[in-house]
Design a protein around this motif. Structure first.
Motif, PDB file in Angstrom:
ATOM      1  N   VAL A  10      24.765  48.879  45.800  1.00 30.39           N
ATOM      2  CA  VAL A  10      25.463  49.713  46.643  1.00 30.39           C
ATOM      3  C   VAL A  10      26.475  48.953  47.525  1.00 30.39           C
ATOM      4  O   VAL A  10      27.461  49.736  47.975  1.00 30.39           O
ATOM      5  CB  VAL A  10      24.197  50.340  47.461  1.00 30.39           C
ATOM      6  N   PRO A  11      26.098  48.005  48.352  1.00 30.36           N
ATOM      7  CA  PRO A  11      27.027  47.343  49.298  1.00 30.36           C
ATOM      8  C   PRO A  11      28.495  47.013  48.763  1.00 30.36           C
ATOM      9  O   PRO A  11      28.476  46.713  47.600  1.00 30.36           O
ATOM     10  CB  PRO A  11      26.299  46.201  50.011  1.00 30.36           C
ATOM     11  N   THR A  12      29.256  47.143  49.062  1.00 26.50           N
ATOM     12  CA  THR A  12      30.723  46.664  48.843  1.00 26.50           C
ATOM     13  C   THR A  12      30.829  44.792  48.943  1.00 26.50           C
ATOM     14  O   THR A  12      31.896  44.568  48.273  1.00 26.50           O
ATOM     15  CB  THR A  12      31.891  47.427  49.577  1.00 26.50           C
ATOM     16  N   TYR A  13      29.961  44.256  49.665  1.00 27.41           N
ATOM     17  CA  TYR A  13      30.343  42.997  50.183  1.00 27.41           C
ATOM     18  C   TYR A  13      28.985  42.362  49.625  1.00 27.41           C
ATOM     19  O   TYR A  13      28.110  42.484  50.390  1.00 27.41           O
ATOM     20  CB  TYR A  13      30.569  42.974  51.613  1.00 27.41           C
TER      21      TYR A  13
ATOM     22  N   ALA B  71      35.204  33.919  39.002  1.00 24.00           N
ATOM     23  CA  ALA B  71      34.331  34.131  37.959  1.00 24.00           C
ATOM     24  C   ALA B  71      33.388  35.436  38.548  1.00 24.00           C
ATOM     25  O   ALA B  71      32.712  36.180  38.002  1.00 24.00           O
ATOM     26  CB  ALA B  71      33.582  33.086  37.893  1.00 24.00           C
ATOM     27  N   GLY B  72      33.070  35.424  40.107  1.00 21.46           N
ATOM     28  CA  GLY B  72      32.125  36.410  40.513  1.00 21.46           C
ATOM     29  C   GLY B  72      32.353  37.866  40.160  1.00 21.46           C
ATOM     30  O   GLY B  72      31.387  38.727  40.206  1.00 21.46           O
ATOM     31  N   VAL B  73      33.777  38.211  39.777  1.00 28.30           N
ATOM     32  CA  VAL B  73      33.872  39.588  39.381  1.00 28.30           C
ATOM     33  C   VAL B  73      33.062  40.190  38.425  1.00 28.30           C
ATOM     34  O   VAL B  73      32.998  41.302  38.241  1.00 28.30           O
ATOM     35  CB  VAL B  73      35.409  39.836  39.314  1.00 28.30           C
TER      36      VAL B  73
ATOM     37  N   VAL C  39      38.916  43.550  52.950  1.00 31.75           N
ATOM     38  CA  VAL C  39      39.866  44.227  52.290  1.00 31.75           C
ATOM     39  C   VAL C  39      41.297  43.553  52.316  1.00 31.75           C
ATOM     40  O   VAL C  39      41.541  43.588  51.044  1.00 31.75           O
ATOM     41  CB  VAL C  39      40.379  45.781  53.052  1.00 31.75           C
ATOM     42  N   GLU C  40      41.728  42.961  53.187  1.00 29.50           N
ATOM     43  CA  GLU C  40      43.088  42.250  53.117  1.00 29.50           C
ATOM     44  C   GLU C  40      42.963  41.183  52.105  1.00 29.50           C
ATOM     45  O   GLU C  40      43.884  40.931  51.365  1.00 29.50           O
ATOM     46  CB  GLU C  40      43.246  41.662  54.633  1.00 29.50           C
ATOM     47  N   TYR C  41      41.862  40.352  51.910  1.00 30.57           N
ATOM     48  CA  TYR C  41      41.687  39.273  51.237  1.00 30.57           C
ATOM     49  C   TYR C  41      40.843  39.625  49.750  1.00 30.57           C
ATOM     50  O   TYR C  41      40.761  38.527  49.157  1.00 30.57           O
ATOM     51  CB  TYR C  41      41.169  38.181  51.970  1.00 30.57           C
ATOM     52  N   SER C  42      40.509  40.754  49.649  1.00 27.84           N
ATOM     53  CA  SER C  42      39.657  41.033  48.646  1.00 27.84           C
ATOM     54  C   SER C  42      40.189  40.700  47.456  1.00 27.84           C
ATOM     55  O   SER C  42      39.462  40.374  46.436  1.00 27.84           O
ATOM     56  CB  SER C  42      39.010  42.389  48.643  1.00 27.84           C
ATOM     57  N   ASP C  43      41.479  40.872  47.221  1.00 23.91           N
ATOM     58  CA  ASP C  43      42.157  40.561  45.691  1.00 23.91           C
ATOM     59  C   ASP C  43      42.424  39.176  45.496  1.00 23.91           C
ATOM     60  O   ASP C  43      42.765  38.794  44.316  1.00 23.91           O
ATOM     61  CB  ASP C  43      43.614  41.447  45.656  1.00 23.91           C
ATOM     62  N   ARG C  44      42.159  38.322  46.519  1.00 21.35           N
ATOM     63  CA  ARG C  44      42.288  36.883  46.289  1.00 21.35           C
ATOM     64  C   ARG C  44      41.027  35.982  46.875  1.00 21.35           C
ATOM     65  O   ARG C  44      41.298  34.942  47.513  1.00 21.35           O
ATOM     66  CB  ARG C  44      43.460  36.302  46.740  1.00 21.35           C
ATOM     67  N   TRP C  45      39.668  36.810  47.216  1.00 21.62           N
ATOM     68  CA  TRP C  45      38.589  36.046  47.678  1.00 21.62           C
ATOM     69  C   TRP C  45      38.305  34.853  46.517  1.00 21.62           C
ATOM     70  O   TRP C  45      38.064  34.996  45.352  1.00 21.62           O
ATOM     71  CB  TRP C  45      37.367  37.006  47.813  1.00 21.62           C
ATOM     72  N   PRO C  46      37.967  33.704  47.205  1.00 23.56           N
ATOM     73  CA  PRO C  46      37.403  32.464  46.312  1.00 23.56           C
ATOM     74  C   PRO C  46      36.320  32.847  45.537  1.00 23.56           C
ATOM     75  O   PRO C  46      35.359  33.596  46.021  1.00 23.56           O
ATOM     76  CB  PRO C  46      37.043  31.383  47.212  1.00 23.56           C
TER      77      PRO C  46
ATOM     78  N   PHE D 130      33.736  46.959  43.910  1.00 22.37           N
ATOM     79  CA  PHE D 130      35.021  46.961  44.670  1.00 22.37           C
ATOM     80  C   PHE D 130      35.612  45.562  44.646  1.00 22.37           C
ATOM     81  O   PHE D 130      37.059  45.677  44.431  1.00 22.37           O
ATOM     82  CB  PHE D 130      34.327  47.373  46.052  1.00 22.37           C
ATOM     83  N   GLY D 131      34.827  44.463  44.732  1.00 17.95           N
ATOM     84  CA  GLY D 131      35.579  43.237  44.484  1.00 17.95           C
ATOM     85  C   GLY D 131      36.166  42.969  43.303  1.00 17.95           C
ATOM     86  O   GLY D 131      37.345  42.475  43.173  1.00 17.95           O
ATOM     87  N   ALA D 132      35.718  43.446  42.207  1.00 16.02           N
ATOM     88  CA  ALA D 132      36.092  43.434  41.012  1.00 16.02           C
ATOM     89  C   ALA D 132      37.290  43.997  40.789  1.00 16.02           C
ATOM     90  O   ALA D 132      38.315  43.618  39.837  1.00 16.02           O
ATOM     91  CB  ALA D 132      34.910  43.592  39.781  1.00 16.02           C
ATOM     92  N   ALA D 133      37.259  45.386  41.368  1.00 13.58           N
ATOM     93  CA  ALA D 133      38.266  46.243  40.994  1.00 13.58           C
ATOM     94  C   ALA D 133      39.693  45.662  41.714  1.00 13.58           C
ATOM     95  O   ALA D 133      40.673  45.782  41.269  1.00 13.58           O
ATOM     96  CB  ALA D 133      38.024  47.683  41.490  1.00 13.58           C
TER      97      ALA D 133
END
Length: 432
Positions: free
Chosen positions: A331-334, A385-387, A265-272, A279-282
């Motif tokens: 379904v999974p967030t990761y 790009a993965g988002v 969650v802490e790094y989700s907005d700047r994950w490589p 969730f990751g896209a949002a």
């Protein structure tokens, strides 16, 4: 009567053949180009990770380094020590050619997977990684052949070998080949050998987030023996892992999960390259964490509902299998790029279904996009790009749902036409 007949033909019309831009020659041409990209990227990894040794460029097997390190720790001390990130990074980081970074290298897998990987460190790292990846590829290939026997034909080799997810998962040394094979073979065995199917599903306890939607499918599909077998397999698997590794490993695993979730969650907005989920896209686009979870929950609920619907209404096997795999990725967030190997399953099943029931416009675009989507791993990390991958997975889900509706309408139309023919035949007899 004319209006009634017209209503039978409303909705998407099936195509008898795939779209013209997807003939065998073009498929081989596209696949050859992508294969060269795969080989080029892997060659760069080998050169800069193994030969020139540029810091923070990992050689092939960077994720397997964590598995091997966990095996070494479990073999040489209390198995629960694998959850100590400082201990595991001391072994894994040199193998990964990585310097310490905020992106930690923890062991976040359950004791069931640790049990599977326990013998890994009995061999040197390079040899162990080669054996593990080779065995995984062979297992996954066996599942592919069972799904679509024509994969054995030379004409199929190029698009199969060029599938980018194979190269991503092999280069990482991930367990995607194992989970791919278990899911594929489990679904293949479901109708004729439900107990074996349940065992395959239960063994997915090595990566529990990939089994979240399976109970929905088995419940709504009324596959009681497979559900019982899966539950029993999970119980025996966990008990065996506890007896071999110590039941305290389950307590340590439960303690490690919240910390890893908080890290994500802490790094989700700047994950490589981004986290490949809604969730990751949002989070990448600046959405607050609670709202991102809410959006993800809505999509996950829709995906699970599609599984329940198609399995309850007894859609064709290919569509039921496809919707289950696609929902598992939603379904999974990761979800990471190596998990996209699972997209190979619905692609194969849709090819089989298309050969039997024809195609709809747009099916080819969605399937090719899904086949290409793992290429996002080759893009620079800051592109994230993965988002956009969840959009492709959702498009594939819509392809499955639309095909089910079209096939249901076609069968209803055939039934109504048959009834009408009998009615007219009876009228003619009465007239005579």
């Amino acid at each position: 009567m004319m209006a009634h007949n017209d209503s039978l033909h409303r909705g998407p019309r099936p195509l008898r053949t795939p779209p013209g831009w997807l003939d065998a020659q073009r498929i081989c041409l596209y696949a050859a180009f992508v294969l060269l990209v795969n080989i080029g990227y892997l060659s760069l990894r080998i050169w800069f990770g193994c030969i020139d040794r540029i810091p923070n460029v990992s050689p092939p097997g960077w994720d397997y380094a964590v598995f091997w390190s966990a095996s070494w720790l479990a073999l040489h001390g209390p198995a629960a020590s694998v959850f100590d990130t400082a201990l595991i990074e001391r072994i894994a980081l040199p193998l990964q050619n990585m310097l310490p970074t905020p992106f930690v290298t923890p062991w976040t897998y359950p004791p069931t997977f640790l049990l599977v990987m326990l013998p890994a460190a009995l061999l040197p790292f390079a040899v162990s990684c080669f054996v593990y990846v080779s065995a995984g590829i062979a297992f996954a290939y066996h599942a592919c052949v069972r799904i679509l026997p024509t994969v054995r034909n030379p004409g199929w080799w190029l698009p199969v070998i060029a599938f980018p997810a194979i190269w991503v998962a092999a280069a990482a040394g991930q367990n995607s080949f194992l989970t791919f094979g278990l899911m594929g073979l489990g679904l293949i065995a479901l109708d004729r050998r439900p107990w074996l199917a349940g065992i395959c599903f239960g063994l997915l306890a090595i990566k529990p987030q990939l089994g979240l939607v399976i109970p929905v499918a088995l419940l709504f599909g009324r596959h009681w023996r497979a559900l019982a077998s899966a539950s029993l397999t999970v119980g025996v698997f966990c008990a065996l892992a506890g007896m071999v590794l110590g039941f305290d490993t389950f307590a340590r695993f439960a303690q490690a999960l919240p910390a890893f979730s908080q890290f994500v969650v802490e790094y989700s907005d700047r994950w490589p390259r981004g986290i490949l989920t809604v969730f990751g896209a949002a989070r990448h686009f600046g959405v607050a964490v609670p709202t991102a979870y809410g959006l993800h929950a809505v999509v996950a609920a829709l995906a699970a509902s599609a599984v329940a619907w198609l399995w309850a209404t007894r859609a064709t096997f290919e569509l039921r299998a496809s919707v289950l795999v696609l929902a598992t990725l939603l379904v999974p967030t990761y979800v990471m790029p190596y998990d996209l190997l699972w997209l190979g399953l619905p692609i194969l099943w849709l090819v089989r279904d298309g050969g039997r029931n024809g195609w709809l416009r747009g099916d080819g675009v969605a399937m090719v996009s899904a086949w290409l989507s793992p290429l996002i791993f080759y893009t620079p990390g800051d592109w994230a790009a993965g988002v956009y991958v969840p959009v492709i997975v959702l498009a594939m889900l819509m392809v499955v749902v639309r095909r089910h509706l079209a096939q249901h309408a076609a069968h209803a139309g055939e039934g109504a036409s048959t009834a009408l023919a009998y009615e007219q035949s009876g009228s003619n007899v009465c007239v005579r």
